[in-house]
Write an enzyme that holds these catalytic residues in place. Sequence first.
Site, short mmCIF file in Angstrom:
data_model
loop_
_atom_site.label_atom_id
_atom_site.label_comp_id
_atom_site.label_asym_id
_atom_site.label_seq_id
_atom_site.Cartn_x
_atom_site.Cartn_y
_atom_site.Cartn_z
N SER A 18 -9.69 -4.16 -1.12
CA SER A 18 -8.36 -3.79 -0.66
C SER A 18 -8.40 -3.35 0.80
O SER A 18 -9.32 -2.65 1.23
CB SER A 18 -7.82 -2.64 -1.52
OG SER A 18 -6.65 -2.09 -0.95
N GLN A 55 -8.10 -8.59 0.32
CA GLN A 55 -6.65 -8.46 0.23
C GLN A 55 -6.09 -7.87 1.52
O GLN A 55 -6.66 -6.92 2.07
CB GLN A 55 -6.29 -7.56 -0.96
CG GLN A 55 -4.82 -7.24 -1.10
CD GLN A 55 -4.41 -5.98 -0.34
OE1 GLN A 55 -5.22 -5.09 -0.10
NE2 GLN A 55 -3.15 -5.94 0.08
N TYR A 104 -2.21 -7.35 4.12
CA TYR A 104 -0.75 -7.37 4.25
C TYR A 104 -0.39 -8.02 5.58
O TYR A 104 -1.19 -8.05 6.53
CB TYR A 104 -0.18 -5.95 4.23
CG TYR A 104 -0.56 -5.13 3.03
CD1 TYR A 104 0.19 -5.18 1.86
CD2 TYR A 104 -1.66 -4.27 3.07
CE1 TYR A 104 -0.15 -4.41 0.75
CE2 TYR A 104 -2.01 -3.50 1.97
CZ TYR A 104 -1.25 -3.57 0.82
OH TYR A 104 -1.60 -2.82 -0.27
N THR A 125 -0.82 -9.84 -0.09
CA THR A 125 0.18 -9.09 -0.86
C THR A 125 1.51 -9.09 -0.11
O THR A 125 1.58 -8.64 1.03
CB THR A 125 -0.30 -7.65 -1.10
OG1 THR A 125 -1.52 -7.67 -1.85
CG2 THR A 125 0.74 -6.86 -1.88
N ARG A 166 6.85 7.14 -5.92
CA ARG A 166 6.21 7.27 -7.22
C ARG A 166 6.43 8.71 -7.67
O ARG A 166 5.84 9.64 -7.13
CB ARG A 166 4.73 6.90 -7.12
CG ARG A 166 4.59 5.40 -6.85
CD ARG A 166 3.23 4.94 -6.45
NE ARG A 166 3.34 3.59 -5.89
CZ ARG A 166 2.45 3.03 -5.09
NH1 ARG A 166 1.37 3.71 -4.76
NH2 ARG A 166 2.63 1.82 -4.62
N LYS A 189 0.09 -12.84 -3.47
CA LYS A 189 0.25 -11.90 -4.58
C LYS A 189 1.60 -11.19 -4.48
O LYS A 189 1.95 -10.68 -3.42
CB LYS A 189 -0.89 -10.88 -4.55
CG LYS A 189 -0.87 -9.85 -5.68
CD LYS A 189 -2.13 -8.98 -5.60
CE LYS A 189 -2.19 -7.97 -6.72
NZ LYS A 189 -1.19 -6.90 -6.57
N HIS A 213 3.14 -5.82 -8.71
CA HIS A 213 2.34 -4.72 -8.17
C HIS A 213 2.05 -3.66 -9.24
O HIS A 213 1.99 -2.46 -8.96
CB HIS A 213 3.03 -4.07 -6.96
CG HIS A 213 2.08 -3.56 -5.92
ND1 HIS A 213 1.57 -4.37 -4.94
CD2 HIS A 213 1.53 -2.34 -5.71
CE1 HIS A 213 0.76 -3.67 -4.15
NE2 HIS A 213 0.71 -2.43 -4.62
N ARG A 249 4.32 -0.61 -9.58
CA ARG A 249 4.19 0.50 -8.65
C ARG A 249 5.14 0.40 -7.46
O ARG A 249 5.14 1.29 -6.60
CB ARG A 249 2.74 0.60 -8.15
CG ARG A 249 1.77 1.00 -9.24
CD ARG A 249 0.33 0.93 -8.79
NE ARG A 249 -0.06 1.96 -7.83
CZ ARG A 249 -0.41 3.20 -8.15
NH1 ARG A 249 -0.38 3.59 -9.42
NH2 ARG A 249 -0.76 4.07 -7.23
#
Length: 418
Positions: A130, A151, A153, A179, A188, A275, A299, A302
Amino acid sequence: MSNTMQGIIEFGKMLAAPSGPRGIQAVPSNADMRLLAKRKVPKMIFDFIDGGGGDEITLRANEKDLQDVILLPRSLVDVRLQDTTATFAGDNFGLPVIMGPAGLVRVAGSGGELSAVRAAGKKGVPYVISTSSAFSIEEIAAEATGPLWFQLYLWRSKELVKNLIDRAKEAGCTALVLTVDVPLNANRIRDLRNGMSIPPKVTLRNAYEAARRPKWLKGIMTGPPIGFRNLQGIAQGSSALSHSEFINKELANLGATWEDLEWLRRQWDGPIYVKGILTAEDAIRAREAGANGVIVSNHGGRQLDGLPSSIRALPAIAEAVGRDLEIFMDGGIRTGSDVLKAKALGATAVLIARPWVFGVAAAGEAGVERVISIFEQEIQQSLALLGAARFEDIDSGFASFPQSWERNAMTPDLALNR
């Protein structure tokens, strides 16, 4: 069953759950691993791993909808050998399971991401680093003995993104996971209620919980500071700001478009998997922009609450692009039969995240190994019981899903453009 009785059963399982490298091998299921992790870390950490966005409707739907998929067995089939091999990303893998990206796992203790990548290597399972890892690309790659993916962004700074891509390539990562469902971080509620922060802080609110877990506390207090180590030296505030604050204020790119994926395609000559895809329309656009595959995902519940579960979205996407793209799925996968359900509805393989993070929290590297072993054993058992000798033989004839799920969500215009 009453809530009281369910609570008694859960409490009993928690007390009975074994710990330690040897005892961890006796954990019977990933549900039990979750309960063991709940014992090992403070509530704020457990909720950080376990929780979802908003009212957690999507989080719950991911698991519930998998339960609504019905497997259809074949009888009198020779299943003396169960072949769990899956083919994807141009290679054969012993299991159709990928260690999905999870950020800042060192908050769970026991070596965090380093424990996980070592376990993945032993099992030959691809591990997705990540961008938000608590250890750097280089630190994780140094511990890896198996396949590595990376992964990322589409953040505002293309220079920052290009830096990460180049480092991932140098570290030996063979695929990119882009992603696209996090233009900014959602609330959250569990984290807000618990006062969760990165790095975790011991406050009057959570001091008792932390003090009861001295091993976890020692792990958090020692070692490198918990933060975005992949961004140190290239992004101001990579360790000082909270997770959500840093992403939303410093990096979030609310103007990202499919043209940015086309740019990424020019930077990377290996597979790119997008993703966060939940519609056939977006899967088609990903294909047209140069992606090699899509990961059907919300996700893990989340981000935006109220989205469809991943398994509910999967059939329409598989029908739209299954001949042209590799299709993966994550969200709610907890058992070997879940993996077979995803395959029957169109997925090549699945990604898991919460299960392996719970493994880290429960027992570090040994915990993650056990999580992977549980999936392996359950996939083998489920194949035999389903009457299929090979994972690759599983197709739509082996499962049914509720008629209320739309198999084909394409508009007529999109269908004509295929």
